[in-house]
Write an enzyme that holds these catalytic residues in place. Sequence first.
Site, mmCIF file in Angstrom:
data_model
loop_
_atom_site.group_PDB
_atom_site.id
_atom_site.type_symbol
_atom_site.label_atom_id
_atom_site.label_comp_id
_atom_site.label_asym_id
_atom_site.label_seq_id
_atom_site.Cartn_x
_atom_site.Cartn_y
_atom_site.Cartn_z
ATOM 1 N N CYS A 163 -2.363 4.875 -2.936
ATOM 2 C CA CYS A 163 -3.119 5.757 -1.914
ATOM 3 C C CYS A 163 -2.579 7.079 -1.790
ATOM 4 O O CYS A 163 -1.393 7.379 -1.939
ATOM 5 C CB CYS A 163 -3.128 4.971 -0.599
ATOM 6 S SG CYS A 163 -4.099 5.509 0.773
ATOM 7 N N LYS A 202 0.986 -1.135 -0.118
ATOM 8 C CA LYS A 202 -0.125 0.005 0.091
ATOM 9 C C LYS A 202 1.061 1.332 -0.055
ATOM 10 O O LYS A 202 1.550 1.423 0.843
ATOM 11 C CB LYS A 202 -0.897 0.104 1.213
ATOM 12 C CG LYS A 202 -1.961 1.208 1.437
ATOM 13 C CD LYS A 202 -2.759 1.247 2.450
ATOM 14 C CE LYS A 202 -3.630 2.461 2.691
ATOM 15 N NZ LYS A 202 -4.438 2.400 3.989
ATOM 16 N N TRP A 203 0.815 2.095 -1.224
ATOM 17 C CA TRP A 203 1.745 3.124 -1.324
ATOM 18 C C TRP A 203 0.817 4.338 -1.136
ATOM 19 O O TRP A 203 0.072 4.643 -1.870
ATOM 20 C CB TRP A 203 1.983 3.048 -2.727
ATOM 21 C CG TRP A 203 3.076 4.229 -3.171
ATOM 22 C CD1 TRP A 203 3.295 5.458 -3.094
ATOM 23 C CD2 TRP A 203 4.298 4.150 -3.887
ATOM 24 N NE1 TRP A 203 4.163 6.146 -3.479
ATOM 25 C CE2 TRP A 203 4.967 5.297 -4.292
ATOM 26 C CE3 TRP A 203 4.777 2.652 -4.671
ATOM 27 C CZ2 TRP A 203 5.990 5.165 -4.976
ATOM 28 C CZ3 TRP A 203 6.097 2.928 -5.331
ATOM 29 C CH2 TRP A 203 6.620 4.299 -5.808
ATOM 30 N N ASP A 204 1.316 5.107 0.131
ATOM 31 C CA ASP A 204 0.495 6.453 0.549
ATOM 32 C C ASP A 204 1.315 7.265 0.298
ATOM 33 O O ASP A 204 2.514 7.527 -0.074
ATOM 34 C CB ASP A 204 0.313 6.264 2.073
ATOM 35 C CG ASP A 204 -1.013 6.840 2.537
ATOM 36 O OD1 ASP A 204 -1.648 7.578 1.598
ATOM 37 O OD2 ASP A 204 -1.592 6.569 3.571
ATOM 38 N N MET A 205 0.532 8.632 0.192
ATOM 39 C CA MET A 205 1.077 9.884 -0.164
ATOM 40 C C MET A 205 0.135 10.854 0.564
ATOM 41 O O MET A 205 -0.932 11.120 0.048
ATOM 42 C CB MET A 205 1.046 10.300 -1.553
ATOM 43 C CG MET A 205 1.926 11.553 -1.806
ATOM 44 S SD MET A 205 1.085 13.010 -1.984
ATOM 45 C CE MET A 205 -0.094 12.771 -3.034
ATOM 46 N N ASP A 241 -10.419 7.561 2.235
ATOM 47 C CA ASP A 241 -10.230 7.365 3.578
ATOM 48 C C ASP A 241 -11.467 7.305 4.345
ATOM 49 O O ASP A 241 -11.632 6.970 5.543
ATOM 50 C CB ASP A 241 -9.235 8.445 4.468
ATOM 51 C CG ASP A 241 -7.857 8.093 4.171
ATOM 52 O OD1 ASP A 241 -7.490 6.955 3.789
ATOM 53 O OD2 ASP A 241 -6.784 8.917 4.376
#
Length: 741
Positions: A528, A478-481, A550
């Site tokens: 994400c 899960k690649w968040d920013m 979210d």
Amino acid sequence: MAKIIFHEETKTFHLYNDRISYLMCVLENGHMGQIYFGKKIHDKPDFSYLVEKYGRPMTSYIFENDRTFSLEHIRQEYPVYGSTDYRHPAVEILQGSGSRIVDFRYEGYEISQGKPELKGLPATYTESGEEAETLKLILKDSVTGCRLELLYTIFEGEGALARSARLINEGKEDLHLLTAMSLNLDLPDKDYIWMQLSGAWARERHVKNRVLEQGITAVDSRRGNSSHEQNPFVALKRPCTTEESGEVIGFSLIYSGNFRIQAEVDTHDVTRVTVGINPEGFDWKLEPGEEFQTPEAVMVYSCHGLNGMSQTFHRLYGKRLARGYWRDRPRPILINNWEATYFDFTEEKLLNIARKAQECGVELFVLDDGWFGARNGEHAGLGDWIANRERLPEGISGLSEKIEALGMKFGLWFEPEMVNKDSDLYREHPDWILQTPGRNASHGRYQYVLDFSRKEVVDRIYEMMEKILSESKISYIKWDMNRSITECYSAVLPADRQGEVFHRYILGVYDLYDRLTAKFPEVLFESCASGGGRFDPGLLYYAPQGWASDDSDAVERLKIQYGTSMCYPISSIGSHVSVVPNHQVFRNTPLHTRANVACFGTFGYELDLNKLTGEELQEVREQIVFMKEYRELLQFGTFYRIKSPFEENETVWMSVSRDQKTALVGYYRVLNGANLPYSRVRLQGLNPDFLYENIYNGTEHYGDELMNYGLITTDGSAGEIADAACTDFESRIYLLKAKEA
């Protein structure tokens, strides 16, 4: 089949397949003129009479003795400003003399089978030459020596056209690109409703409509990411167009950074649509011999309403934008620990959640934020992608092995583009963040943006992520920013290249994705950005699914997922069943409704199953059994929107199998009522001659009945004595199966 024809005598190009036609021609001044985009029409050698050009008062003209030819009143392919056209241009180039006037004249063309890659950029693709044809138009500005290549790909059997532009400096002086759009389309009238997807954190991609009128209508982002606020998608639909019928043109930009989609209606009701990188703050220095490739934009035409447009995007983006191992595979059912624990977890607490999830049939356990460095909250640790051994004594490797020993796969959260000042990485390289000399460096969530325009920064993050992935059993990332860019300035670029930083940053993000997906091709990546802040086609190329928002509340998700489906395939929509009261809006919704919304997406859980009752756990087990049986249909079937949450108290959508033998209908009612009217819904996409069994109540109906009379959805709330099961936030899934003849 897809076909591109050039009529030499009239210098007319016709791109067509069995659904659409696209016509353009070389104008008298050598520029390219736009003739037609829409439903397929017969080809013939001459369409020149469709180029409308008339003299008008207060008009400037190109030719000395011709008072009809003014670019102000001619529809064009890739217009410039200042040479009789006063509208917004597709390209603007600042030259050493200070002039911005350019004159791109037609020089030739090339037609090829299939579709070329765009270097360093995500784009649609083909797997064989028969799937598409590509036209390259070659134009040249003689004064600057700049070469312009316009690329058009028409796909077999789809009402879609992919477009982009490449500029090559073949002159002797530096040039500065100030505007370089991916697509321009001049339409002959303004009789459209403009539809956009807008919102904010926790309410992304809400459908907004407005009537086009003379002047500018636009959506854009200048945040460094495509944003929660606007999405790089717009549709122009005729006033009579519905979900089921009517004309619509959809525009989508395959890009994750600053963008602009704009419709400019002039005072003669011609509509100019431009799509591409936002020109605001953009300045790309093009030295002799250098080239610049714009991101790809996709246009879709449908005469079968919004559903027809969306289904074209779903097929194209699901099969020819998303790539790799997971493109065609049903998504694993996961559980994420974030809303169950936030930062308050130990390895044993995680394993307890995983054990219960495995008992219920969950396939993938995902460890979210808080596993690395000194990360006990939002203030520290980002950038130090090394496991915190106080929390995880055997590191990520040890935890991943224990999860796999339970019979589940393991997934991990990263936020690779960010750093906290309280981190070893920042202490070692404080100059690696985007910050303007002598100015305050703003933070978001106590974090700062790493300068991904610098290769050494991307290299360092890659090394840390590659090490963890190589040493551990990781099946999902899960690649968040979690913040947008401020003070956009790179310490290593000269002053005349600072206008390149936003775009170079996104190229750095794509580079990191590209390297990781190439090294670990069977890892499922989910994009994400604090939820849906970068839910765009650019990332779909690398990550076949994205966390849609979210906000996991079932009622709010009806609007979010409905809007998202306008452009994006259902297989890309990350959707979970979360705890109640919901952590974003504090609403209590039934467990079955949370699941009935989430199943039209990737499906998973975001809670601690140990805290549910025995009855609720049994319901979860049944939900997972149902999802495993029907997830391929839900994620890859033909999706139809029936009733909109933006217009009614009820929302209805459905997915139909390719062979039309099975359909799942999602029915959702937000608020209950007293003595309600009878309720029925006209379905779509069924075979009119198939006899379907409604598994929900055992009745049988032919497809034509379900599509013309409708599926009866009346429940006890219409009766004198209301059914106690009928509440606010009620929902049902109807399963329709064709009976064997």
